[in-house]
Design an enzyme around this catalytic site. Structure first.
Site, PDB file in Angstrom:
ATOM      1  N   GLU A   1     -14.164  41.256 -41.691  1.00 53.74           N
ATOM      2  CA  GLU A   1     -13.720  42.607 -42.097  1.00 53.74           C
ATOM      3  C   GLU A   1     -14.908  43.510 -42.393  1.00 53.74           C
ATOM      4  O   GLU A   1     -14.879  44.308 -43.331  1.00 53.74           O
ATOM      5  CB  GLU A   1     -12.775  42.548 -43.300  1.00 53.74           C
ATOM      6  CG  GLU A   1     -11.454  41.903 -43.013  1.00 53.74           C
ATOM      7  CD  GLU A   1     -10.850  42.354 -41.691  1.00 53.74           C
ATOM      8  OE1 GLU A   1     -10.908  43.547 -41.395  1.00 53.74           O
ATOM      9  OE2 GLU A   1     -10.374  41.492 -40.937  1.00 53.74           O
TER      10      GLU A   1
ATOM     11  N   GLY B   1      -8.278  34.960 -36.827  1.00 51.53           N
ATOM     12  CA  GLY B   1      -7.600  33.777 -37.344  1.00 51.53           C
ATOM     13  C   GLY B   1      -6.288  33.552 -36.613  1.00 51.53           C
ATOM     14  O   GLY B   1      -5.512  34.482 -36.410  1.00 51.53           O
TER      15      GLY B   1
ATOM     16  N   THR C   1     -13.089  42.216 -33.360  1.00 48.60           N
ATOM     17  CA  THR C   1     -14.468  41.796 -33.149  1.00 48.60           C
ATOM     18  C   THR C   1     -14.650  41.130 -31.786  1.00 48.60           C
ATOM     19  O   THR C   1     -13.778  40.411 -31.320  1.00 48.60           O
ATOM     20  CB  THR C   1     -14.860  40.812 -34.264  1.00 48.60           C
ATOM     21  OG1 THR C   1     -14.809  41.506 -35.495  1.00 48.60           O
ATOM     22  CG2 THR C   1     -16.245  40.252 -34.058  1.00 48.60           C
TER      23      THR C   1
END
Lengths: 473, 189
Positions: free
Chosen positions: A426, A185, A146
Site C-alpha cells: 500500500e 493477496g 503493483t
C-alpha cells in the site's frame, strides 16, 4: 498463574476493564470483540502446527481458516444486526482476522479492497451485477495494482487497456515482463476475479490509470482463462498463507462495462468523461492505509503484551544476589515501556484518520472533495510512521525476550513478518513520505500566500508566524 | 503546558523543515532544474518534513485525548495512567527527534538533561502498571499464540511443552542418523 504476574496485577492502580473499554472505544465494542474472539477461536487448530507444515499445506490451512471464520462472522452479523458491518467484514479483515491467522488471510484483499472498490468506484449497476456477488463470496477477487517493475509510482504502470470501439471492449495487455501484476493477496490460486489497475488508451491516446474488472479463472473449474498467466509468487519473509500472486495479460478482451465508471467513464462511441477529481482513484487506498495503521497497532500490542509479561516473569541478576524481575532493570524498561505508549498513540491516531475517512466519504458522496488531499496526506504519513515504528518495535520486543524470543513458539517472528510487510505494501514508506512532502510544499505555498490551510496543517501557518520558539518550560 | 510545548516543538520542527524544503526546492527551480529534478534533489528534506508532520499529528491527537473533554468521562485513576503514557510518548518522541528540534529550538544542556530525568521518572511510573496496561489491550492467549506471553505467565512449562511438539521428537533416533551420521562417523576420515 505465575506469582509475579499475580503481584503485578494486585499492585495496579487502575481498573483494567475500564482501560480496555476505553481502548476499544466503549464497553459494548469491547464486549463484541470478546464475543467474536470466542466464536472465532472455538475449535481452532493449534497455530504451532503451521510451523511444521509444507508451504502448500499452510496455504490450504489458511483458506480453511478464512472460509470458516467468514461463515462464523457472517452468522454472527446476521444474528446481531442483519445487513450491518460492525462485525462482518470490518473485523474479519482487520484485527481479529489477522491475529487469528498467523499465516495471513488469503481473502483479506477481497474483503478490504475488492468489495470496497466495486462499491466505491463502480456504478450502481456494476455493484448490482458484481459487487453483491462479491459481498456474498459467489466470486472472490483481489486488487492488482503493483507491477513487477513499478510499485507505488502509479503513473509508471505499464499494463494497458486499449478501447476497441468496433467490439465495445477493452483489450488488456501486459506488454513487458515488468508489467506483470505482482503481489496482490489471493491472486495466486484463490481468486477468480481481479480489479486490474491499467493505463487507459483511447485511439492510442493515454487517459491515465483506471480500474478494470477482469475475470481470471473459470467460475466452475477454477482453471485460468485464455490469455491469463497467473500463479503464486513464492515464499516471503512472512505471511505464507496469503497466496500473493502474479498476473500476465495477453490481449485479454473484456466488455466496456467492466471498467469501473463511478467517476471517469468511457462511452460506447469512445468519448471519455473525466473524473471530477483525480484523487478519487486513490480513495480506496486511503481506507486501506487507515486499516493498515490499525492492524499494525494491534500487531505491536500483541508483541508488547508478550514482552511485558515475559519481562515480569523472567528473573536475572549478578551472581550471589537475589534475582530481580528483568522489568526492574531500567534498560529493559527503556526497551519495552515506550512501545506500550506507542500502541496507545497509534490507536488514537488511526481512530482519528478512520473518523476523518468516514466524514470525507460522506462529503465526497455530496460532491465535496475539499478534504481529499488532507486525508491522503494523513493516511500516508500515519501508515508510514506506524508500519515503520511497529516493525522495529516488534523486533526490539523479540530481543527483549532474549533467546526465547527467537523461538517460533514465541510467535514474535510471525508478528514481525505480518507487520514488516506493511512498510512496503500500500505504498512504500519513503514514496508515501515524498507524496506527503509534495503536499507540504503546496501547503507552504498557501502559507506564503496567506491562504487558508487544511485543518490538520493549520499549525504550519500559525507557527510560521513565530519569530522564535517560546521560552522552554 | 509542558506537554503542549513538546507537541509544539515537533510542530515547530515540522514547520521549519517544510520551510527549508520549500526554500531549497524553489532555489533549485530558479537555477533551471526541472520540477521532477528539483523534487528529487529535495527528497531527503521532504521525507523528513513529512515524517515530522506525521509525528506532530500523532502526538497532538494523543494530547487532545488525554487533556480534552473526554477525560471527564474517565476515572481519575485511568486518567493518571493515560497521562503517564502521554508523558512517556512525548518525551521519548522528542528525544528521538532531538537533532531536528535542536536545529530550530535553542535548548540548553540542562533542558535536555531535564528531559532525560523526566524519561527515567516516567519509566518508573509506567513500570508499576505495565502488566495491567497490556492486560487492558485485551488480547487473549489464543490471539497472542505465544509461549512467552500467556496470561498465566507459566513461560517455562509452555516452552518445554512446545519443544515436545516438535516433529523431531516423535522418534528417539532420527532417519538422518542411520542414513548419514552413522556411516560418516565410522568412515575413519
Amino acid at each position: 498463574v505465575n506469582p509475579d504476574l499475580v503481584k503485578e496485577r494486585q499492585n495496579a492502580t487502575f481498573d483494567v476493564d475500564e482501560f480496555a473499554s476505553w481502548f476499544y472505544g466503549d464497553t459494548a465494542l469491547m464486549g463484541m470483540k470478546r464475543l467474536i474472539t470466542e466464536e472465532l477461536y472455538r475449535g481452532l487448530d493449534d497455530p504451532l502446527d503451521l510451523e511444521y507444515m509444507s508451504y502448500e499445506d499452510v496455504y490450504t490451512a489458511g483458506v480453511k481458516q478464512a472460509v470458516e471464520s467468514t461463515v462464523r462472522m457472517r452468522n454472527m452479523q446476521e444474528k446481531i444486526n442483519p445487513g450491518g458491518t460492525e462485525i462482518y467484514p470490518t473485523l474479519l479483515s482487520g484485527l481479529v482476522g489477522n491475529a487469528m491467522m498467523p499465516a495471513g488471510n488469503p481473502m483479506a484483499v477481497h474483503l478490504l479492497m475488492f468489495t470496497k472498490a466495486l462499491k466505491g468506484q463502480g456504478t450502481s449497476e456494476q455493484y448490482e451485477r458484481w459487487g453483491k456477488r462479491a459481498d456474498n463470496f459467489e466470486i472472490i477477487g483481489t486488487y492488482a495494482q503493483t507491477e513487477l517493475g513499478h510499485g507505488t509510482y502509479l503513473r509508471g504502470l505499464q499494463t494497458r487497456a486499449d478501447y476497441d470501439r468496433r467490439t465495445d471492449e477493452f483489450v488488456l495487455h501486459t506488454p513487458h515482463i515488468s508489467a506483470y501484476k505482482w503481489w496482490p493477496g489471493g491472486l495466486g490460486h484463490t481468486v477468480n476475479y481481479c480489479i486490474v489497475v491499467a493505463q487507459l488508451y483511447i485511439d492510442g491516446e493515454s487517459k491515465g490509470i483506471h480500474l478494470f474488472l477482469v475475470q481470471v479463472r473459470d467460475e466452475e473449474t477454477h482453471r485460468p482463462l485464455p490469455g491469463i498467466d497467473i500463479g503464486d509468487i513464492g515464499k516471503k519473509i512472512g505471511m505464507p498463507g496469503v497466496n500473493n500472486g502474479y498476473l500476465g495479460l495477453n490481449k485479454v478482451r473484456i466488455p466496456r462495462i467492466q471498467m469501473l465508471m463511478r467517476n471517469a467513464q468511457v462511452l460506447e462511441d469512445g468519448s471519455y468523461v473525466k473524473s471530477p477529481v483525480s484523487q478519487l482513484n486513490y480513495f480506496p487506498m486511503v481506507y486501506v492505509r487507515a486499516a493498515v495503521a490499525f492492524g499494525n497497532t494491534f500487531f505491536l500490542a500483541q508483541a508488547v503484551t508478550i514482552a511485558t509479561r515475559y519481562s515480569a516473569v523472567r528473573r536475572q541478576s549478578p551472581i550471589n544476589e537475589p534475582e530481580p524481575q528483568v522489568l526492574d532493570h531500567i534498560t529493559q524498561q527503556m526497551k519495552v515501556l515506550p512501545e506500550i505508549a506507542s500502541v496507545v498513540a497509534y490507536r488514537l491516531a488511526a481512530g482519528q484518520v478512520w473518523s476523518l475517512y468516514h466524514r470525507t466519504a460522506k462529503d465526497v458522496n455530496a460532491g465535496d472533495y475539499s478534504r481529499l488531499p488532507e486525508l491522503h496526506a494523513l493516511s500516508c504519513t500515519l501508515k508510514a510512521a506506524c508500519s515503520y515504528d511497529s516493525t522495529y518495535a516488534i523486533e526490539r520486543m523479540r530481543q527483549s525476550c532474549g533467546g526465547h524470543g527467537y523461538l517460533a513458539a514465541a510467535n514474535l517472528g510471525n508478528i514481525f513478518g505480518l507487520a514488516s510487510a506493511a512498510c512496503t505494501y500500500e505504498g512504500e514508506n519513503s514514496v508515501l513520505y515524498l507524496q506527503v512532502g509534495k503536499i507540504l510544499l503546496k501547503a507552504w505555498g498557501d502559507v506564503l500566500a496567506k491562504r487558508q490551510l487544511m485543518p490538520t496543517m493549520s499549525y504550519l501557518g500559525e507557527l510560521a508566524a513565530w519569530k522564535q520558539f517560546p521560552q522552554w518550560t | 503546558g509542558s506537554w503542549q510545548q513538546l507537541v509544539e516543538a515537533l510542530q515547530y520542527a515540522a514547520t521549519n523543515k517544510t520551510r527549508l524544503a520549500h526554500q531549497h526546492y524553489t532555489t533549485r527551480l530558479g537555477a533551471g532544474r526541472t520540477q521532477p529534478q528539483a523534487l528529487n534533489e529535495t527528497g531527503i528534506e521532504l521525507t523528513q518534513a513529512a515524517e515530522l508532520h506525521g509525528r506532530a499529528f500523532v502526538t497532538y491527537t494523543f494530547l487532545q485525548e488525554v487533556t480534552g473533554k473526554a477525560a471527564a468521562k474517565r476515572s481519575a485513576n485511568l486518567n493518571r495512567v493515560l497521562e503517564q503514557l502521554l508523558e512517556l510518548y512525548l518525551v521519548h518522541t522528542v528525544q528521538r527527534h532531538m537533532a531536528d528540534i535542536l536545529r530550530f529550538v535553542p535548548l540548553s544542556e540542562q533542558q535536555i538533561d531535564d528531559l532525560q530525568t523526566r524519561l527515567e521518572l516516567v519509566l518508573k511510573q509506567v513500570r508499576l502498571n505495565a502488566v495491567a496496561i497490556v492486560d487492558g489491550f485485551d488480547l487473549e492467549d489464543r490471539e497472542l499464540s505465544s509461549v512467552l506471553g500467556s496470561y498465566d505467565g507459566n513461560v517455562y512449562e509452555r516452552i518445554l511443552a512446545s519443544a515436545k511438539k516438535s516433529p523431531m521428537n516423535k522418534r528417539p533416533v532420527p532417519v538422518a542418523f542411520e542414513r548419514y551420521l552413522k556411516p560418516f562417523m565410522r568412515a575413519k576420515l
